[in-house]
Design a protein around this motif. Structure first.
Motif, PDB file in Angstrom:
ATOM      1  N   SER A 240       0.799  -1.096   0.004  1.00 36.42           N
ATOM      2  CA  SER A 240      -0.019  -0.067  -0.158  1.00 36.42           C
ATOM      3  C   SER A 240       0.714   1.228   0.084  1.00 36.42           C
ATOM      4  N   GLY A 241       2.039   1.297   0.067  1.00 36.11           N
ATOM      5  CA  GLY A 241       2.986   2.324   0.160  1.00 36.11           C
ATOM      6  C   GLY A 241       3.525   2.900   1.394  1.00 36.11           C
ATOM      7  N   LYS A 242       3.206   2.176   2.534  1.00 37.09           N
ATOM      8  CA  LYS A 242       3.413   2.568   3.975  1.00 37.09           C
ATOM      9  C   LYS A 242       4.964   2.790   3.973  1.00 37.09           C
ATOM     10  N   TYR A 243       5.672   1.925   3.471  1.00 38.13           N
ATOM     11  CA  TYR A 243       7.098   1.847   3.507  1.00 38.13           C
ATOM     12  C   TYR A 243       7.667   2.466   2.377  1.00 38.13           C
ATOM     13  N   ASP A 244       8.599   3.242   2.539  1.00 37.27           N
ATOM     14  CA  ASP A 244       9.435   3.867   1.369  1.00 37.27           C
ATOM     15  C   ASP A 244      10.357   2.861   0.795  1.00 37.27           C
ATOM     16  N   GLU A 245      10.682   3.225  -0.335  1.00 41.51           N
ATOM     17  CA  GLU A 245      11.871   2.580  -0.982  1.00 41.51           C
ATOM     18  C   GLU A 245      12.803   2.213  -0.115  1.00 41.51           C
ATOM     19  N   GLY A 246      13.468   0.930   0.195  1.00 45.16           N
ATOM     20  CA  GLY A 246      14.625   0.515   0.971  1.00 45.16           C
ATOM     21  C   GLY A 246      14.145   0.369   2.276  1.00 45.16           C
ATOM     22  N   LYS A 247      12.750   0.492   2.768  1.00 42.97           N
ATOM     23  CA  LYS A 247      12.784   0.412   4.065  1.00 42.97           C
ATOM     24  C   LYS A 247      11.879  -0.742   4.461  1.00 42.97           C
ATOM     25  N   ALA A 248      11.667  -1.886   3.641  1.00 45.87           N
ATOM     26  CA  ALA A 248      11.220  -3.074   3.956  1.00 45.87           C
ATOM     27  C   ALA A 248      11.533  -4.400   2.915  1.00 45.87           C
ATOM     28  N   VAL A 249      11.949  -5.367   3.074  1.00 45.74           N
ATOM     29  CA  VAL A 249      12.073  -6.456   2.269  1.00 45.74           C
ATOM     30  C   VAL A 249      11.750  -7.829   2.823  1.00 45.74           C
ATOM     31  N   VAL A 250      11.032  -8.330   1.772  1.00 42.14           N
ATOM     32  CA  VAL A 250      10.604  -9.778   2.264  1.00 42.14           C
ATOM     33  C   VAL A 250      11.783 -10.930   2.060  1.00 42.14           C
ATOM     34  N   ARG A 251      12.076 -11.749   3.018  1.00 44.25           N
ATOM     35  CA  ARG A 251      13.227 -12.593   3.333  1.00 44.25           C
ATOM     36  C   ARG A 251      12.663 -13.978   3.280  1.00 44.25           C
ATOM     37  N   ILE A 252      13.449 -14.681   2.500  1.00 45.04           N
ATOM     38  CA  ILE A 252      12.922 -16.063   2.605  1.00 45.04           C
ATOM     39  C   ILE A 252      14.001 -16.774   3.772  1.00 45.04           C
ATOM     40  N   LYS A 253      13.385 -17.381   4.656  1.00 51.08           N
ATOM     41  CA  LYS A 253      14.111 -18.019   5.913  1.00 51.08           C
ATOM     42  C   LYS A 253      14.858 -19.197   5.338  1.00 51.08           C
ATOM     43  N   THR A 254      16.060 -19.292   5.500  1.00 50.49           N
ATOM     44  CA  THR A 254      17.032 -20.441   5.161  1.00 50.49           C
ATOM     45  C   THR A 254      17.694 -20.954   6.459  1.00 50.49           C
ATOM     46  N   ASP A 255      18.950 -20.992   6.358  1.00 45.42           N
ATOM     47  CA  ASP A 255      19.897 -21.645   7.563  1.00 45.42           C
ATOM     48  C   ASP A 255      20.709 -20.468   7.754  1.00 45.42           C
ATOM     49  N   LEU A 256      20.698 -20.093   9.008  1.00 46.65           N
ATOM     50  CA  LEU A 256      21.564 -19.097   9.407  1.00 46.65           C
ATOM     51  C   LEU A 256      22.996 -19.265   9.695  1.00 46.65           C
ATOM     52  N   ASN A 257      23.150 -20.763   9.513  1.00 45.86           N
ATOM     53  CA  ASN A 257      24.575 -21.306   9.730  1.00 45.86           C
ATOM     54  C   ASN A 257      25.046 -21.659   8.592  1.00 45.86           C
TER      55      ASN A 257
END
Ligand SMILES: [Zn+2]
Length: 585
Positions: A240-257
């Protein structure tokens, strides 16, 4: 080697082997294989290896100082059967190695997925040709997919969709289905929501540096464990545009290790301010855009791709996408990763090419200095040459370096039997031949191996014992008073004197045999007053001006011909002056 006679015999044999080797390797013979062949045929020479090696090196130095054209001329004169043998060998075309696990699939489906941010160039040839060729080999399908989900950095432009389609058609790689990712945004959104709901992805609103620091330490950011419900609400805020460019990303959960930090919770969607950076097809309709690994991974499955053929730099993307496939319950396609293909002397940076064309550094997408398919086409490079070279390179995993010369060698094999021969004199100079006793009519074949194509006729008139001719300035500069030279198919002359633009010569003899016995250089020529203005645009953009024989007017635009002792050229325009592009020697 006992006597001088033996030495000269061995030398002759080395010369033959070295010439064969040189012609096979674009004019440069290599000592090792030549020595190997020689010793293989003459085991008795093994005892004299040191003398033989130095003799081989000496002959190779001589041979390699000649142009390929000169080498071929020598072979044509001394060992014509050798060239026939070479031609037969070329007929055996190489095939690609089989694809893995073909039997598991009903139909093989491959794809080429360009970003329409530039025209295509030789750097894409391998991915295109191998994918297309494999689909053809298995009677499968080849898919074209435009990956145009970056309106900001690798900026898509409208003109490139059609230019890329044309490039592929020129290469002979027609496709069975086409997809455009910017048409498929709702599909990517649907999978994003599914992953967020199932807790396989999250909306990260951390500053990029903070996330990076955490992930380097293999620690989760605070967004990783928020409940799906909140993720969905953040996602809606992204849309909807609440976040400006660069302020939010969708991340896929993987293996932090995971040992590779690039794989740890990789980004799948980001916000681009399309008011500022509109997409050429969808304008500012979408502001949340999938990143390459996400859209590419989703589409490979949805498009039914069975085999992905791509460079090994994509291995990291595969590791990323495997998490996605696991969450969605999909099976990853067979992936074949080939090694890096470096092409020396070629600018392949698409952004650099686009900028330079926009700034007028290059005349257009087909500027002869570029390695775009358009430029290659304009220069007379045949798509079949590119195809054959890429099939020979194949999908091997080892890195490989090619040069223009490699491509020229493939192209020459295709052009040599089809290109008609003509005389072209660069910056011509005059030659006046004295002691000419009669008129001469010279006829030469349009193609030396194919009499059916007809002849070129030249009339040389005797004007009070003199004949007026033109020769190229290159030959003019080399000729010295007192020397002898043969004017191809005409007669042999002796150079008497020379001033700035005219050589004065005298008729010596007519026979070719005589020229051969005296080991005379053969030069091309034209009767004075018979040339048509012609220019050749060279691969570095420079222009060579001269005169071509008038028979060239019977050729047509787009035809590739050979200017004898100069090189192959493609006829680009035939107006008051003929304009050609230099292909290669
Ligand atoms: Zn975060």
């Amino acid at each position: 080697m006992k006597g001088a006679k033996d030495v000269s015999k061995v030398r002759e044999e080395i010369k033959r082997i070295a010439l064969e080797n040189a012609i096979k390797h674009d004019g440069k013979a290599q000592a090792k294989p030549v020595l190997g062949r020689l010793l293989g045929k003459n085991p008795n020479l093994r005892g004299k290896i040191r003398e033989i090696s130095s003799l081989v090196n000496e002959v190779i130095r001589e041979i390699n100082s000649l142009t390929l054209k000169q080498q071929i001329e020598i072979v044509q004169n001394l060992w014509p059967e050798m060239l026939l043998k070479e031609k037969e060998k070329i007929e055996e075309k190489k095939k690609l190695p089989p694809l893995p696990n073909v039997e598991k699939y009903k139909q093989i489906v491959t794809r080429f997925a360009p970003n329409p941010d530039c025209v295509l160039h030789i750097g894409s040839a391998r991915a295109i040709i191998l994918s297309h060729e494999y689909a053809r080999m298995y009677n499968g399908r080849f898919i074209l997919r435009f990956e145009d989900t970056d309106p900001r950095i690798k900026k898509t432009a409208l003109e490139f969709y059609d230019l890329i389609r044309e490039d592929l058609k020129w290469l002979g790689c027609t496709w069975d289905a086409e997809y455009i990712q910017s048409d498929r945004m709702e599909i990517y959104y649907k999978y994003a929501e599914e992953l967020l709901e199932k807790g396989h992805a999250y909306v990260c609103i951390c500053r990029r540096e903070d996330f990076k620091e955490k992930v380097q330490r293999k620690e989760p950011c605070p967004c990783r464990d928020i409940p799906p419900k909140e993720n969905i609400s953040r996602w809606k805020d992204m849309l909807s545009g609440k976040y400006d460019e660069g302020k939010a990303v969708v991340r896929i959960k993987t293996d932090l290790n995971h040992p590779n930090p690039a794989i740890r919770d990789w980004p799948a969607f980001r916000i681009i301010d399309t008011k500022k950076h509109p997409h050429p097809r969808t304008g500012s309709r979408y502001r949340v855009w999938p990143l390459f690994a996400f859209a590419n991974g989703i589409d490979d499955h949805l498009n039914g791709i069975t085999h992905i053929i791509r460079g090994k730099e994509h291995l990291t993307n595969q590791r990323r996408q495997e998490f996605l496939y696991q969450y969605l319950g999909w099976k990853y396609p067979e992936a074949i990763h080939y090694g890096r293909l470096k092409i020396t002397g070629v600018t392949l940076s698409k952004s650099k090419i686009v900028r330079a064309v926009e700034e007028g550094v290059y005349s257009g997408w087909d500027d002869p200095r570029l390695a775009t398919f358009r430029a290659l086409k304009r220069r007379g490079i045949m798509p079949e040459a590119i195809r054959q070279m890429m099939i020979d390179v194949g999908p091997r995993p080892a890195d490989i370096t090619l040069s223009w010369k490699n491509l020229y060698a493939y192209n020459r094999k295709i052009l040599d039997p089809i290109a008609n021969r003509y005389f072209f004199l660069e910056e011509p100079k005059r030659m006046i031949v004295n002691e000419v006793k009669r008129d001469f009519t010279v006829s030469m074949r349009l193609h030396p191996d194919d009499p059916k194509r007809g002849k070129r006729i030249f009339a040389v008139k005797n004007r009070d014992g003199q004949a007026y001719l033109l020769i190229s300035s290159r030959d003019f500069n080399h000729l010295k008073a007192g020397s002898l030279v043969r004017l191809m198919e005409l007669f042999n002359v002796k150079i008497l004197s020379k001033n700035e633009d005219t050589i004065s010569a005298e008729f010596h003899s007519e026979d070719y045999e005589e020229a051969r016995r005296l080991n005379l250089a053969l030069i091309h020529w034209l009767p004075a007053g018979e040339g048509i203005p012609c220019k050749v645009i060279m691969p570095d953009g420079s222009v060579v001006k001269g005169l071509a024989e008038k028979n060239l007017l019977q050729a047509s635009v787009d035809q590739v011909v050979q200017f004898e002792r100069f090189g192959f050229v493609r006829i680009d325009q035939m107006k008051e002056e003929v304009q050609t592009f230099f292909t290669h020697e």
